[in-house]
Design a protein around this motif. Structure first.
Motif, PDB file in Angstrom:
ATOM      1  N   MET A 211      -7.229  72.615 143.273  1.00 30.64           N
ATOM      2  CA  MET A 211      -6.752  71.732 142.199  1.00 30.64           C
ATOM      3  C   MET A 211      -6.360  70.378 142.788  1.00 30.64           C
ATOM      4  O   MET A 211      -5.495  70.300 143.662  1.00 30.64           O
ATOM      5  N   ASN A 212      -7.042  69.337 142.363  1.00 32.12           N
ATOM      6  CA  ASN A 212      -6.804  67.990 142.879  1.00 32.12           C
ATOM      7  C   ASN A 212      -5.715  67.306 142.049  1.00 32.12           C
ATOM      8  O   ASN A 212      -5.876  67.117 140.838  1.00 32.12           O
ATOM      9  N   PRO A 213      -4.608  66.918 142.688  1.00 28.91           N
ATOM     10  CA  PRO A 213      -3.530  66.264 141.930  1.00 28.91           C
ATOM     11  C   PRO A 213      -3.987  65.004 141.209  1.00 28.91           C
ATOM     12  O   PRO A 213      -3.429  64.641 140.166  1.00 28.91           O
ATOM     13  N   ASP A 214      -5.013  64.332 141.761  1.00 31.96           N
ATOM     14  CA  ASP A 214      -5.481  63.103 141.121  1.00 31.96           C
ATOM     15  C   ASP A 214      -6.065  63.364 139.736  1.00 31.96           C
ATOM     16  O   ASP A 214      -6.121  62.457 138.897  1.00 31.96           O
ATOM     17  N   ASP A 215      -6.519  64.600 139.513  1.00 33.19           N
ATOM     18  CA  ASP A 215      -7.077  64.925 138.201  1.00 33.19           C
ATOM     19  C   ASP A 215      -6.031  64.876 137.095  1.00 33.19           C
ATOM     20  O   ASP A 215      -6.377  64.772 135.917  1.00 33.19           O
ATOM     21  N   TYR A 216      -4.781  64.978 137.487  1.00 33.05           N
ATOM     22  CA  TYR A 216      -3.707  65.012 136.505  1.00 33.05           C
ATOM     23  C   TYR A 216      -2.827  63.762 136.570  1.00 33.05           C
ATOM     24  O   TYR A 216      -1.789  63.692 135.902  1.00 33.05           O
ATOM     25  N   ALA A 217      -3.249  62.778 137.382  1.00 32.38           N
ATOM     26  CA  ALA A 217      -2.446  61.566 137.540  1.00 32.38           C
ATOM     27  C   ALA A 217      -2.294  60.811 136.224  1.00 32.38           C
ATOM     28  O   ALA A 217      -1.289  60.128 136.004  1.00 32.38           O
ATOM     29  N   TRP A 218      -3.281  60.950 135.323  1.00 28.49           N
ATOM     30  CA  TRP A 218      -3.203  60.222 134.059  1.00 28.49           C
ATOM     31  C   TRP A 218      -2.001  60.646 133.217  1.00 28.49           C
ATOM     32  O   TRP A 218      -1.495  59.866 132.395  1.00 28.49           O
ATOM     33  N   LEU A 219      -1.523  61.882 133.467  1.00 30.51           N
ATOM     34  CA  LEU A 219      -0.348  62.339 132.723  1.00 30.51           C
ATOM     35  C   LEU A 219       0.914  61.557 133.101  1.00 30.51           C
ATOM     36  O   LEU A 219       1.892  61.549 132.349  1.00 30.51           O
ATOM     37  N   LEU A 220       0.874  60.930 134.277  1.00 24.54           N
ATOM     38  CA  LEU A 220       2.020  60.156 134.748  1.00 24.54           C
ATOM     39  C   LEU A 220       1.732  58.660 134.721  1.00 24.54           C
ATOM     40  O   LEU A 220       2.419  57.876 135.372  1.00 24.54           O
ATOM     41  N   SER A 221       0.734  58.268 133.963  1.00 24.79           N
ATOM     42  CA  SER A 221       0.389  56.858 133.824  1.00 24.79           C
ATOM     43  C   SER A 221       1.446  56.141 132.981  1.00 24.79           C
ATOM     44  O   SER A 221       2.222  56.791 132.258  1.00 24.79           O
ATOM     45  N   PRO A 222       1.508  54.811 133.038  1.00 27.68           N
ATOM     46  CA  PRO A 222       2.489  54.082 132.203  1.00 27.68           C
ATOM     47  C   PRO A 222       2.378  54.422 130.722  1.00 27.68           C
ATOM     48  O   PRO A 222       3.395  54.541 130.035  1.00 27.68           O
ATOM     49  N   LEU A 223       1.141  54.597 130.221  1.00 24.37           N
ATOM     50  CA  LEU A 223       0.983  54.906 128.798  1.00 24.37           C
ATOM     51  C   LEU A 223       1.588  56.258 128.451  1.00 24.37           C
ATOM     52  O   LEU A 223       2.363  56.379 127.489  1.00 24.37           O
ATOM     53  N   MET A 224       1.263  57.279 129.236  1.00 23.40           N
ATOM     54  CA  MET A 224       1.745  58.623 128.919  1.00 23.40           C
ATOM     55  C   MET A 224       3.248  58.743 129.125  1.00 23.40           C
ATOM     56  O   MET A 224       3.946  59.351 128.306  1.00 23.40           O
ATOM     57  N   LEU A 225       3.743  58.151 130.204  1.00 21.42           N
ATOM     58  CA  LEU A 225       5.193  58.214 130.409  1.00 21.42           C
ATOM     59  C   LEU A 225       5.925  57.351 129.382  1.00 21.42           C
ATOM     60  O   LEU A 225       7.059  57.656 129.008  1.00 21.42           O
ATOM     61  N   GLY A 226       5.289  56.286 128.929  1.00 20.79           N
ATOM     62  CA  GLY A 226       5.893  55.496 127.858  1.00 20.79           C
ATOM     63  C   GLY A 226       6.044  56.302 126.580  1.00 20.79           C
ATOM     64  O   GLY A 226       7.083  56.239 125.909  1.00 20.79           O
ATOM     65  N   LEU A 227       5.019  57.087 126.241  1.00 17.74           N
ATOM     66  CA  LEU A 227       5.104  57.952 125.059  1.00 17.74           C
ATOM     67  C   LEU A 227       6.167  59.028 125.250  1.00 17.74           C
ATOM     68  O   LEU A 227       6.918  59.338 124.319  1.00 17.74           O
ATOM     69  N   LEU A 228       6.224  59.574 126.460  1.00 15.59           N
ATOM     70  CA  LEU A 228       7.273  60.559 126.746  1.00 15.59           C
ATOM     71  C   LEU A 228       8.647  59.921 126.600  1.00 15.59           C
ATOM     72  O   LEU A 228       9.579  60.525 126.050  1.00 15.59           O
ATOM     73  N   GLY A 229       8.774  58.681 127.064  1.00 14.93           N
ATOM     74  CA  GLY A 229      10.053  57.978 126.964  1.00 14.93           C
ATOM     75  C   GLY A 229      10.500  57.780 125.531  1.00 14.93           C
ATOM     76  O   GLY A 229      11.693  57.854 125.229  1.00 14.93           O
ATOM     77  N   LEU A 230       9.558  57.527 124.633  1.00 18.32           N
ATOM     78  CA  LEU A 230       9.919  57.402 123.214  1.00 18.32           C
ATOM     79  C   LEU A 230      10.567  58.688 122.703  1.00 18.32           C
ATOM     80  O   LEU A 230      11.562  58.660 121.974  1.00 18.32           O
ATOM     81  N   CYS A 231       9.980  59.825 123.086  1.00 17.49           N
ATOM     82  CA  CYS A 231      10.528  61.119 122.659  1.00 17.49           C
ATOM     83  C   CYS A 231      11.879  61.384 123.294  1.00 17.49           C
ATOM     84  O   CYS A 231      12.817  61.843 122.621  1.00 17.49           O
ATOM     85  N   ILE A 232      11.986  61.090 124.590  1.00 17.79           N
ATOM     86  CA  ILE A 232      13.262  61.276 125.273  1.00 17.79           C
ATOM     87  C   ILE A 232      14.317  60.346 124.682  1.00 17.79           C
ATOM     88  O   ILE A 232      15.496  60.719 124.531  1.00 17.79           O
ATOM     89  N   GLY A 233      13.915  59.140 124.298  1.00 22.28           N
ATOM     90  CA  GLY A 233      14.856  58.200 123.687  1.00 22.28           C
ATOM     91  C   GLY A 233      15.441  58.737 122.396  1.00 22.28           C
ATOM     92  O   GLY A 233      16.618  58.506 122.092  1.00 22.28           O
TER      93      GLY A 233
END
Length: 310
Positions: free
Chosen positions: A1-23
Protein backbone atom coordinates in the motif's frame (compact mmCIF):
# COMPACT_ATOMS: atom_id res chain seq x y z
CA UNK A 1 0.00 0.00 0.00
CA UNK A 2 1.59 3.24 -1.19
CA UNK A 3 0.90 6.18 1.15
CA UNK A 4 1.02 8.54 -1.83
CA UNK A 5 -2.16 6.93 -3.13
CA UNK A 6 -4.02 8.40 -0.19
CA UNK A 7 -2.24 11.77 -0.01
CA UNK A 8 -5.23 13.46 -1.66
CA UNK A 9 -7.22 12.83 1.52
CA UNK A 10 -4.86 15.23 3.29
CA UNK A 11 -4.84 17.85 0.54
CA UNK A 12 -5.84 21.47 1.35
CA UNK A 13 -9.25 20.90 -0.26
CA UNK A 14 -10.10 17.76 1.70
CA UNK A 15 -8.76 19.05 4.99
CA UNK A 16 -10.60 22.31 4.38
CA UNK A 17 -13.86 20.38 4.06
CA UNK A 18 -13.01 18.43 7.19
CA UNK A 19 -12.32 21.72 8.96
CA UNK A 20 -15.80 22.99 8.11
CA UNK A 21 -17.29 19.94 9.83
CA UNK A 22 -14.96 20.21 12.80
CA UNK A 23 -15.83 23.92 13.05
CA UNK A 24 -19.49 23.00 13.46
CA UNK A 25 -18.50 20.80 16.41
CA UNK A 26 -16.30 23.55 17.85
CA UNK A 27 -19.30 25.88 17.90
CA UNK A 28 -21.04 23.42 20.21
CA UNK A 29 -17.99 23.15 22.48
CA UNK A 30 -17.51 26.93 22.63
CA UNK A 31 -21.14 27.46 23.62
CA UNK A 32 -21.76 24.50 25.91
CA UNK A 33 -18.50 23.78 27.73
CA UNK A 34 -18.51 26.99 29.83
CA UNK A 35 -22.15 26.37 30.75
CA UNK A 36 -21.33 22.80 31.77
CA UNK A 37 -18.45 24.04 33.91
CA UNK A 38 -20.59 26.67 35.62
CA UNK A 39 -23.33 24.15 36.34
CA UNK A 40 -20.80 21.80 37.90
CA UNK A 41 -19.32 24.57 40.04
CA UNK A 42 -22.78 25.53 41.30
CA UNK A 43 -23.63 21.91 42.07
CA UNK A 44 -20.34 21.38 43.93
CA UNK A 45 -20.76 24.61 45.89
CA UNK A 46 -24.33 23.76 46.83
CA UNK A 47 -23.28 20.30 48.03
CA UNK A 48 -20.54 21.77 50.20
CA UNK A 49 -22.64 24.59 51.64
CA UNK A 50 -25.56 22.32 52.49
CA UNK A 51 -23.61 20.90 55.46
CA UNK A 52 -24.58 23.20 58.37
CA UNK A 53 -22.16 21.55 60.80
CA UNK A 54 -19.26 22.10 58.40
CA UNK A 55 -20.24 25.75 57.99
CA UNK A 56 -20.18 26.23 61.75
CA UNK A 57 -16.81 24.53 61.99
CA UNK A 58 -14.97 26.02 58.99
CA UNK A 59 -16.56 29.48 58.77
CA UNK A 60 -17.25 29.97 62.49
CA UNK A 61 -20.89 30.75 61.79
CA UNK A 62 -23.51 30.58 64.49
CA UNK A 63 -26.03 27.77 64.23
CA UNK A 64 -29.03 29.80 62.97
CA UNK A 65 -27.05 31.48 60.17
CA UNK A 66 -25.36 28.19 59.20
CA UNK A 67 -28.69 26.38 59.12
CA UNK A 68 -30.26 29.11 56.97
CA UNK A 69 -27.47 29.02 54.39
CA UNK A 70 -27.44 25.20 54.39
CA UNK A 71 -31.18 25.19 53.73
CA UNK A 72 -30.77 27.61 50.81
CA UNK A 73 -27.89 25.54 49.42
CA UNK A 74 -29.99 22.38 49.65
CA UNK A 75 -32.75 24.09 47.69
CA UNK A 76 -30.20 25.14 45.07
CA UNK A 77 -28.86 21.58 44.80
CA UNK A 78 -32.39 20.26 44.28
CA UNK A 79 -33.00 22.88 41.60
CA UNK A 80 -29.76 21.95 39.83
CA UNK A 81 -30.80 18.28 39.84
CA UNK A 82 -34.01 19.21 38.02
CA UNK A 83 -32.21 20.88 35.13
CA UNK A 84 -32.24 18.92 31.85
CA UNK A 85 -29.01 17.18 30.92
CA UNK A 86 -26.47 19.33 29.12
CA UNK A 87 -23.50 17.70 27.40
CA UNK A 88 -21.38 18.17 24.32
CA UNK A 89 -23.23 15.49 22.33
CA UNK A 90 -26.69 15.89 23.82
CA UNK A 91 -29.22 17.42 23.60
CA UNK A 92 -29.41 18.10 19.86
CA UNK A 93 -28.89 21.67 18.68
CA UNK A 94 -31.90 23.96 19.05
CA UNK A 95 -32.79 27.56 18.37
CA UNK A 96 -32.06 29.51 21.60
CA UNK A 97 -35.12 31.70 20.98
CA UNK A 98 -37.95 29.26 20.28
CA UNK A 99 -36.46 25.84 21.03
CA UNK A 100 -36.84 24.58 17.44
CA UNK A 101 -34.73 21.44 17.00
CA UNK A 102 -32.44 21.82 14.02
CA UNK A 103 -32.87 19.35 11.17
CA UNK A 104 -29.80 17.71 9.66
CA UNK A 105 -29.78 20.04 6.65
CA UNK A 106 -29.98 23.08 8.93
CA UNK A 107 -26.85 21.84 10.69
CA UNK A 108 -24.77 21.55 7.52
CA UNK A 109 -21.55 23.52 8.08
CA UNK A 110 -21.77 26.98 6.52
CA UNK A 111 -24.34 25.84 3.93
CA UNK A 112 -27.09 25.44 6.53
CA UNK A 113 -26.68 29.03 7.72
CA UNK A 114 -26.55 30.37 4.15
CA UNK A 115 -29.60 28.31 3.10
CA UNK A 116 -31.61 29.72 6.02
CA UNK A 117 -30.45 33.25 5.31
CA UNK A 118 -29.04 33.51 8.82
CA UNK A 119 -32.48 33.08 10.43
CA UNK A 120 -34.23 30.32 12.37
CA UNK A 121 -36.51 28.25 10.12
CA UNK A 122 -39.25 28.36 12.76
CA UNK A 123 -39.29 31.75 14.50
CA UNK A 124 -37.13 33.69 12.00
CA UNK A 125 -34.91 35.01 14.78
CA UNK A 126 -31.43 36.00 13.64
CA UNK A 127 -28.74 33.32 13.96
CA UNK A 128 -25.41 34.80 15.00
CA UNK A 129 -22.79 35.17 12.28
CA UNK A 130 -20.37 33.74 14.82
CA UNK A 131 -21.38 30.17 13.91
CA UNK A 132 -20.55 30.25 10.18
CA UNK A 133 -17.45 32.34 10.88
CA UNK A 134 -16.06 29.70 13.26
CA UNK A 135 -16.80 26.98 10.68
CA UNK A 136 -15.18 28.98 7.90
CA UNK A 137 -12.16 29.86 10.05
CA UNK A 138 -11.63 26.21 10.95
CA UNK A 139 -11.92 25.14 7.31
CA UNK A 140 -9.42 27.76 6.18
CA UNK A 141 -7.13 26.87 9.08
CA UNK A 142 -7.07 23.17 8.18
CA UNK A 143 -6.47 23.96 4.50
CA UNK A 144 -3.62 26.32 5.44
CA UNK A 145 -2.05 23.67 7.68
CA UNK A 146 -2.15 21.17 4.82
CA UNK A 147 -0.39 23.74 2.64
CA UNK A 148 2.13 24.49 5.44
CA UNK A 149 3.04 20.92 6.41
CA UNK A 150 2.07 18.94 3.32
CA UNK A 151 -0.21 15.96 2.80
CA UNK A 152 1.26 13.91 5.65
CA UNK A 153 -0.42 12.13 8.56
CA UNK A 154 1.43 14.44 10.99
CA UNK A 155 -0.56 17.34 9.57
CA UNK A 156 -3.62 15.97 11.36
CA UNK A 157 -1.82 16.55 14.66
CA UNK A 158 -1.34 20.20 13.75
CA UNK A 159 -4.99 20.41 12.77
CA UNK A 160 -5.94 19.18 16.24
CA UNK A 161 -3.55 21.72 17.76
CA UNK A 162 -5.09 24.52 15.70
CA UNK A 163 -8.67 23.50 16.50
CA UNK A 164 -7.88 23.48 20.23
CA UNK A 165 -6.27 26.94 20.05
CA UNK A 166 -9.24 28.36 18.17
CA UNK A 167 -11.66 26.89 20.72
CA UNK A 168 -9.70 28.18 23.70
CA UNK A 169 -9.41 31.66 22.17
CA UNK A 170 -13.17 31.89 21.58
CA UNK A 171 -14.10 30.59 25.03
CA UNK A 172 -11.65 32.90 26.77
CA UNK A 173 -12.89 35.93 24.83
CA UNK A 174 -16.48 35.13 25.80
CA UNK A 175 -15.99 34.08 29.41
CA UNK A 176 -12.34 34.64 30.49
CA UNK A 177 -12.16 30.88 31.07
CA UNK A 178 -9.47 28.59 29.65
CA UNK A 179 -10.83 25.13 30.47
CA UNK A 180 -8.43 22.52 31.85
CA UNK A 181 -10.39 19.94 29.84
CA UNK A 182 -8.80 21.46 26.70
CA UNK A 183 -5.61 23.01 28.06
CA UNK A 184 -4.25 19.90 29.72
CA UNK A 185 -4.88 17.43 26.85
CA UNK A 186 -3.29 19.99 24.51
CA UNK A 187 -0.18 20.06 26.68
CA UNK A 188 0.08 16.27 26.94
CA UNK A 189 -0.61 15.85 23.23
CA UNK A 190 2.31 18.19 22.50
CA UNK A 191 4.67 16.27 24.75
CA UNK A 192 3.46 12.91 23.39
CA UNK A 193 3.88 14.06 19.79
CA UNK A 194 7.44 15.13 20.57
CA UNK A 195 8.15 11.80 22.30
CA UNK A 196 6.98 9.93 19.19
CA UNK A 197 9.12 12.10 16.94
CA UNK A 198 6.29 13.85 15.08
CA UNK A 199 7.01 17.48 16.03
CA UNK A 200 9.97 18.68 18.12
CA UNK A 201 12.87 17.00 19.89
CA UNK A 202 11.53 15.88 23.24
CA UNK A 203 13.95 18.05 25.24
CA UNK A 204 12.80 21.17 23.34
CA UNK A 205 9.16 20.33 24.07
CA UNK A 206 9.79 19.65 27.76
CA UNK A 207 11.80 22.83 28.26
CA UNK A 208 9.16 24.71 26.27
CA UNK A 209 6.39 23.49 28.56
CA UNK A 210 8.36 24.42 31.68
CA UNK A 211 9.42 27.81 30.32
CA UNK A 212 5.89 28.60 29.17
CA UNK A 213 4.31 27.85 32.52
CA UNK A 214 6.96 29.36 34.77
CA UNK A 215 7.36 32.58 32.77
CA UNK A 216 3.73 33.68 33.18
CA UNK A 217 3.55 32.19 36.68
CA UNK A 218 6.46 34.46 37.67
CA UNK A 219 4.85 37.52 36.08
CA UNK A 220 1.58 36.71 37.86
CA UNK A 221 3.21 36.59 41.29
CA UNK A 222 5.42 39.63 40.75
CA UNK A 223 2.36 41.64 39.71
CA UNK A 224 0.30 40.35 42.62
CA UNK A 225 3.01 41.08 45.18
CA UNK A 226 3.49 44.58 43.75
CA UNK A 227 -0.19 45.54 43.40
CA UNK A 228 -2.19 43.06 45.46
CA UNK A 229 -4.21 42.25 42.34
CA UNK A 230 -4.33 39.31 39.96
CA UNK A 231 -3.26 40.28 36.45
CA UNK A 232 -4.13 36.98 34.74
CA UNK A 233 -5.52 33.54 35.42
CA UNK A 234 -3.83 30.18 35.82
CA UNK A 235 -5.29 29.07 32.51
CA UNK A 236 -2.91 31.46 30.74
CA UNK A 237 0.08 29.66 32.34
CA UNK A 238 -1.22 26.31 31.13
CA UNK A 239 -1.95 27.57 27.63
CA UNK A 240 1.57 28.98 27.23
CA UNK A 241 2.98 25.70 28.59
CA UNK A 242 1.04 23.85 25.88
CA UNK A 243 2.31 26.27 23.22
CA UNK A 244 5.85 25.63 24.44
CA UNK A 245 5.33 21.88 24.20
CA UNK A 246 4.22 22.19 20.57
CA UNK A 247 6.45 25.03 19.33
CA UNK A 248 9.57 24.86 21.51
CA UNK A 249 11.11 26.97 24.21
CA UNK A 250 12.70 29.41 21.73
CA UNK A 251 9.23 30.60 20.70
CA UNK A 252 7.98 31.45 24.20
CA UNK A 253 9.36 34.99 24.23
CA UNK A 254 8.16 35.86 20.69
CA UNK A 255 4.68 34.56 21.51
CA UNK A 256 4.46 36.57 24.75
CA UNK A 257 5.85 39.73 23.15
CA UNK A 258 3.46 39.50 20.21
CA UNK A 259 0.49 38.69 22.43
CA UNK A 260 1.28 41.56 24.81
CA UNK A 261 1.68 44.09 21.99
CA UNK A 262 -1.48 43.13 20.13
CA UNK A 263 -3.43 42.75 23.39
CA UNK A 264 -2.39 46.24 24.49
CA UNK A 265 -3.41 47.76 21.16
CA UNK A 266 -6.78 45.99 21.23
CA UNK A 267 -7.33 47.03 24.84
CA UNK A 268 -6.58 50.69 24.03
CA UNK A 269 -8.91 50.60 21.03
CA UNK A 270 -11.69 49.03 23.13
CA UNK A 271 -11.18 51.62 25.85
CA UNK A 272 -11.39 54.48 23.37
CA UNK A 273 -14.64 53.02 22.02
CA UNK A 274 -16.03 52.29 25.54
CA UNK A 275 -16.15 48.60 24.62
CA UNK A 276 -14.32 47.22 27.66
CA UNK A 277 -16.42 44.78 29.66
CA UNK A 278 -17.14 45.08 33.36
CA UNK A 279 -13.88 45.11 35.29
CA UNK A 280 -12.10 46.83 32.36
CA UNK A 281 -10.13 43.78 31.29
CA UNK A 282 -9.16 42.08 28.05
CA UNK A 283 -8.57 38.31 28.19
CA UNK A 284 -4.99 37.31 27.33
CA UNK A 285 -5.68 33.81 26.00
CA UNK A 286 -6.86 34.86 22.51
CA UNK A 287 -3.66 36.82 21.97
CA UNK A 288 -1.47 33.96 23.19
CA UNK A 289 -3.30 31.72 20.71
CA UNK A 290 -2.80 34.33 18.00
CA UNK A 291 0.91 34.48 18.76
CA UNK A 292 1.04 30.71 18.54
CA UNK A 293 -0.59 30.78 15.09
CA UNK A 294 1.89 33.40 13.84
CA UNK A 295 4.85 31.31 15.00
CA UNK A 296 3.30 28.14 13.59
CA UNK A 297 2.87 29.53 10.08
CA UNK A 298 5.95 31.76 9.97
CA UNK A 299 8.29 29.07 11.27
CA UNK A 300 10.93 29.36 14.00
CA UNK A 301 13.71 30.46 11.65
CA UNK A 302 11.75 33.40 10.28
CA UNK A 303 10.55 34.45 13.74
CA UNK A 304 14.08 34.39 15.12
CA UNK A 305 15.18 36.40 12.09
CA UNK A 306 12.57 39.05 12.88
CA UNK A 307 14.03 39.34 16.37
CA UNK A 308 17.63 39.41 15.09
CA UNK A 309 18.55 36.17 16.83
CA UNK A 310 20.13 34.61 13.74
Amino acid sequence: MNPDDYAWLLSPLMLGLLGLCIGSFLNVVIHRLPLMMERQWLADSAAQLSDAAELQKAAAWRQPEAAGLASAATALAQQMDKLPHLGIATPRSRCPHCGHQLAWHENLPLLGWLRLGGKCASCKATISKRYPLIELATGLLFAALSWRFGARPETLLWCGFGAALLTLAAIDWDTTLLPDSINQPLLWAGLSSALLGYTLPLDAALIGALAGYLSLWSVYWLFKLATGKEGMGYGDFKLLAALGAWLGWQMILPIVLGASLIGALVGIAMKMNSALREGRYVPFGPFLAGGGFVVLFAGPERVMGWLGWV
